[in-house]
Design a protein around this motif. Structure first.
Motif, PDB file in Angstrom:
ATOM      1  N   LYS A   1      20.734  52.009  18.309  1.00  0.00           N
ATOM      2  CA  LYS A   1      22.014  50.565  18.502  1.00  0.00           C
ATOM      3  C   LYS A   1      21.502  49.418  18.025  1.00  0.00           C
ATOM      4  N   THR A   2      20.401  49.179  18.659  1.00  0.00           N
ATOM      5  CA  THR A   2      20.459  47.505  18.386  1.00  0.00           C
ATOM      6  C   THR A   2      20.192  47.410  17.161  1.00  0.00           C
ATOM      7  N   LEU A   3      19.591  48.518  15.921  1.00  0.00           N
ATOM      8  CA  LEU A   3      19.114  48.357  14.854  1.00  0.00           C
ATOM      9  C   LEU A   3      20.318  48.618  13.533  1.00  0.00           C
ATOM     10  N   LYS A   4      20.895  49.511  14.204  1.00  0.00           N
ATOM     11  CA  LYS A   4      21.849  49.190  13.273  1.00  0.00           C
ATOM     12  C   LYS A   4      21.370  50.497  12.873  1.00  0.00           C
ATOM     13  N   LYS A   5      20.311  51.855  12.552  1.00  0.00           N
ATOM     14  CA  LYS A   5      20.027  52.758  11.573  1.00  0.00           C
ATOM     15  C   LYS A   5      19.004  53.398  12.370  1.00  0.00           C
ATOM     16  N   PRO A   6      18.897  54.875  11.814  1.00  0.00           N
ATOM     17  CA  PRO A   6      18.121  55.765  12.706  1.00  0.00           C
ATOM     18  C   PRO A   6      16.796  54.945  12.684  1.00  0.00           C
ATOM     19  N   ILE A   7      15.675  54.672  14.172  1.00  0.00           N
ATOM     20  CA  ILE A   7      14.670  54.199  13.840  1.00  0.00           C
ATOM     21  C   ILE A   7      13.603  55.408  13.382  1.00  0.00           C
ATOM     22  N   THR A   8      12.802  54.939  13.246  1.00  0.00           N
ATOM     23  CA  THR A   8      11.710  55.820  12.949  1.00  0.00           C
ATOM     24  C   THR A   8      12.261  56.195  11.479  1.00  0.00           C
ATOM     25  N   GLU A   9      12.747  56.025  11.290  1.00  0.00           N
ATOM     26  CA  GLU A   9      12.896  57.088   9.458  1.00  0.00           C
ATOM     27  C   GLU A   9      11.905  56.950   8.814  1.00  0.00           C
TER      28      GLU A   9
ATOM     29  N   LEU B   1       9.032  56.997   9.261  1.00  0.00           N
ATOM     30  CA  LEU B   1       7.818  57.396   9.096  1.00  0.00           C
ATOM     31  C   LEU B   1       7.989  58.914   8.946  1.00  0.00           C
ATOM     32  N   ALA B   2       9.154  59.588   9.199  1.00  0.00           N
ATOM     33  CA  ALA B   2       9.572  61.035   9.064  1.00  0.00           C
ATOM     34  C   ALA B   2       9.850  61.280   7.465  1.00  0.00           C
ATOM     35  N   GLN B   3       9.689  60.484   6.918  1.00  0.00           N
ATOM     36  CA  GLN B   3       9.964  60.288   5.615  1.00  0.00           C
ATOM     37  C   GLN B   3       8.826  59.725   4.916  1.00  0.00           C
TER      38      GLN B   3
ATOM     39  N   LEU C   1       6.681  68.411   7.642  1.00  0.00           N
ATOM     40  CA  LEU C   1       7.117  68.983   8.307  1.00  0.00           C
ATOM     41  C   LEU C   1       7.246  69.209   9.963  1.00  0.00           C
ATOM     42  N   ILE C   2       6.526  67.454  10.234  1.00  0.00           N
ATOM     43  CA  ILE C   2       7.104  66.849  11.930  1.00  0.00           C
ATOM     44  C   ILE C   2       7.558  67.074  11.989  1.00  0.00           C
ATOM     45  N   THR C   3       8.078  66.988  13.908  1.00  0.00           N
ATOM     46  CA  THR C   3       9.318  67.371  14.598  1.00  0.00           C
ATOM     47  C   THR C   3       9.441  66.599  15.143  1.00  0.00           C
ATOM     48  N   GLU C   4      10.717  66.754  15.327  1.00  0.00           N
ATOM     49  CA  GLU C   4      11.624  65.206  15.601  1.00  0.00           C
ATOM     50  C   GLU C   4      10.561  64.232  17.400  1.00  0.00           C
ATOM     51  N   ASP C   5      10.339  65.943  18.112  1.00  0.00           N
ATOM     52  CA  ASP C   5       9.737  65.604  18.695  1.00  0.00           C
ATOM     53  C   ASP C   5       8.400  64.456  18.443  1.00  0.00           C
ATOM     54  N   GLU C   6       7.174  64.956  17.489  1.00  0.00           N
ATOM     55  CA  GLU C   6       6.098  64.670  16.768  1.00  0.00           C
ATOM     56  C   GLU C   6       6.661  63.127  16.204  1.00  0.00           C
TER      57      GLU C   6
ATOM     58  N   ARG D   1       8.507  61.160  18.387  1.00  0.00           N
ATOM     59  CA  ARG D   1       8.401  60.208  19.295  1.00  0.00           C
ATOM     60  C   ARG D   1       6.981  60.016  19.540  1.00  0.00           C
ATOM     61  N   ILE D   2       6.160  61.489  19.448  1.00  0.00           N
ATOM     62  CA  ILE D   2       4.567  61.751  20.115  1.00  0.00           C
ATOM     63  C   ILE D   2       3.914  60.573  19.460  1.00  0.00           C
ATOM     64  N   VAL D   3       4.430  60.291  17.866  1.00  0.00           N
ATOM     65  CA  VAL D   3       3.568  59.169  17.454  1.00  0.00           C
ATOM     66  C   VAL D   3       3.640  57.670  17.147  1.00  0.00           C
ATOM     67  N   ALA D   4       4.956  57.795  17.272  1.00  0.00           N
ATOM     68  CA  ALA D   4       5.367  56.540  17.542  1.00  0.00           C
ATOM     69  C   ALA D   4       5.008  55.771  18.850  1.00  0.00           C
ATOM     70  N   LYS D   5       4.987  56.827  19.932  1.00  0.00           N
ATOM     71  CA  LYS D   5       4.360  56.258  21.046  1.00  0.00           C
ATOM     72  C   LYS D   5       3.192  55.635  21.286  1.00  0.00           C
ATOM     73  N   MET D   6       1.932  56.603  20.372  1.00  0.00           N
ATOM     74  CA  MET D   6       0.845  56.184  19.719  1.00  0.00           C
ATOM     75  C   MET D   6       0.816  54.846  19.166  1.00  0.00           C
TER      76      MET D   6
END
Lengths: 326, 326
Positions: free
Chosen positions: B226-234, B236-238, B265-270, B272-277
């Protein structure tokens, strides 16, 4: 396909230099873009625009010490042409061009976007190196815009049954003829051929471009895929209604529209039926008459140019170009 | 989002003129391209590059009679920026930018290709009108190429686990910092600020650009959509591994690679895990230190500039820009 020029050794020799320059300037440290550019550069383009530019420069007594400038400008014309073709193939989803798989089809649309952009940057760079400060800069920018607007006009007219001959001519003037016009004009301008010859050269180039495009569109209905080196009636299925169809449809709207109204849903068999009607109702014959008008005007203008070897080559070439079977 | 500039009235006033010029120049008789351009132009860009250009020009005693030239160059910088963003969003398949649906997402990739190309033509036209014959032409062509090569470098490094901090810095210098560098350099050059200030301006611009991009990449891990006005960790998934990830992974390769090796093939949950790390292993903290180095060098260089209101604004602005929460 520079062998096309074997019968014109002075042109062939210069086009070899143009090709060498293009190879040097179109190097990039990104393998898939490099491969796409290499394949495209060697896919058999005849380099008509650089050749016309050089021939119109050869009409005048030009300074041999500035040959590098001429090769640079010739190459810039081909770069701009290549850039627009690569981006157009993205929009058209074209699988083949010049008998070779297109950049977008081989490397994906993403690479094709960047490959085209890279060509635009190299085009700018070469122009600035050679023509910075001259009025030809603005001519080039304008032509680049008109090429784009011509393509956009054609895209906007897709599946438009109300398209007129005038719309068609307007769009092909932008997307094809303007660059031929620039090539001929630039040749005279850079070699100081005088404003009268500049003007004639521009008109000759524009007419050659229009006639050339009309013949191209005729071939889409009259040739076969093997000779043409790309799928035939590709335009029709994509809703691009070219001159043969527009003319054939004029007194047979209902017959055509029962198929054309299906737009993208038209079947391959129906495309074949429409193509047959285009032939049957004289679309090709009438289109040839249109092309001939531009051709005749071109020949008259060329005849007025003072005698020289370059003039003879332009005459022979125009005849050859506008009597296309390929 | 020109309100961003409300606290700097001299900048705001000029940026309003830049926006007006952009609106005038970005008109085209093709409804979907026009709509795409309008939406993008009014999607809240802060016009940082034109603003920096104008501020660096304001450092010098510039000729008020030539104000049109300054507005033109300021607008050209924004056009080039817009063109590259539109084409980049095609490659990235980005759905949102500045909280607004992207051109490629709203109008399709085809329109986005041509909308970007149209911006390139208008950029080129405006430059030629204003700077034809000057050395700034070549600077612009070079910057345009470097922007593209930076983007291509980033694309080539996708999913590359061996990417180093140096690779990352090289790519962001091309794709982001060079245009900031050009903006600041052009401002001084056009207002005849002298070669020493030109050089400092270029370095300041480049450093601001690098620090700005590092903060942008930090926000991708530390902010919310919401703050960033675009999807976060976009990114990373790419497969775009930016500084926070590169740094956090340095002593934890196996932990990261069990997820990153899955590539697309990384999942959304994964994710989030990477982002947390990335947070947990100090990737954000270390990235801030990198950004701070560039920031500090910038501030030192700015401090050396002779006192003026423009200098003060540049100081305050740099601080504001590099303390981003948005």
């Amino acid at each position: 396909m520079l062998e096309f020029w074997n019968t014109y050794p002075p042109v062939k020799k210069q086009l070899d230099q143009v090709l060498e320059l293009l190879e040097n300037r179109l190097t990039i440290d990104i393998p898939d873009v490099q491969e796409a550019l290499d394949n495209f550069l060697h896919s058999g383009g005849k380099m008509l625009r650089p050749a016309l530019f050089l021939l119109f420069a050869d009409l005048n007594d030009r300074d041999a010490n500035k040959q590098t400038n001429y090769i640079n400008v010739a190459a810039s014309l081909e770069m701009l042409h290549m850039a627009t073709l690569i981006h157009d193939d993205i929009i058209d989803d074209s699988p083949l061009r010049r008998g070779t798989i297109t950049v977008q089809s081989k490397c994906g649309k993403d690479t094709a976007v960047y490959a085209g952009d890279f060509l635009f940057t190299q085009f700018f760079e070469l122009l600035i190196e050679t023509l910075n400060g001259t009025s030809l800069m603005a001519e080039n920018a304008l032509t680049m815009k008109q090429l784009l607007l011509g393509e956009l006009g054609q895209k906007a007219d897709r599946f438009n049954l109300n398209q007129t001959v005038e719309n068609y001519l307007h769009n092909i003037t932008g997307k094809t003829a303007r660059l031929f016009e620039l090539a001929c004009y630039e040749g005279v301008h850079l070699s100081n051929g005088g404003s009268e010859l500049e003007k004639a050269a521009g008109t000759i180039g524009r007419n050659i471009g229009i006639a050339f495009q009309i013949y191209d569109d005729i071939l889409d209905y009259s040739s076969d895929a093997k000779t043409l080196k790309k799928p035939i009636t590709e335009d029709l299925a994509q809703g691009i209604y070219t001159l043969p169809l527009i003319l054939a449809r004029q007194n047979h709207e209902d017959e055509f529209d029962q198929y054309l109204q299906k737009k993208q849903l038209i079947t391959e068999d129906e495309v074949r039926i429409v193509a047959k009607m285009v032939n049957q109702y004289g679309g090709i014959q009438q289109s040839k008459q249109y092309a001939k008008q531009y051709y005749d005007e071109t020949i008259t203008l060329i005849n007025h140019i003072p005698a020289s070897n370059a003039k003879k080559t332009i005459q022979t070439l125009s005849k050859k170009l506008l009597d296309r079977q390929y």
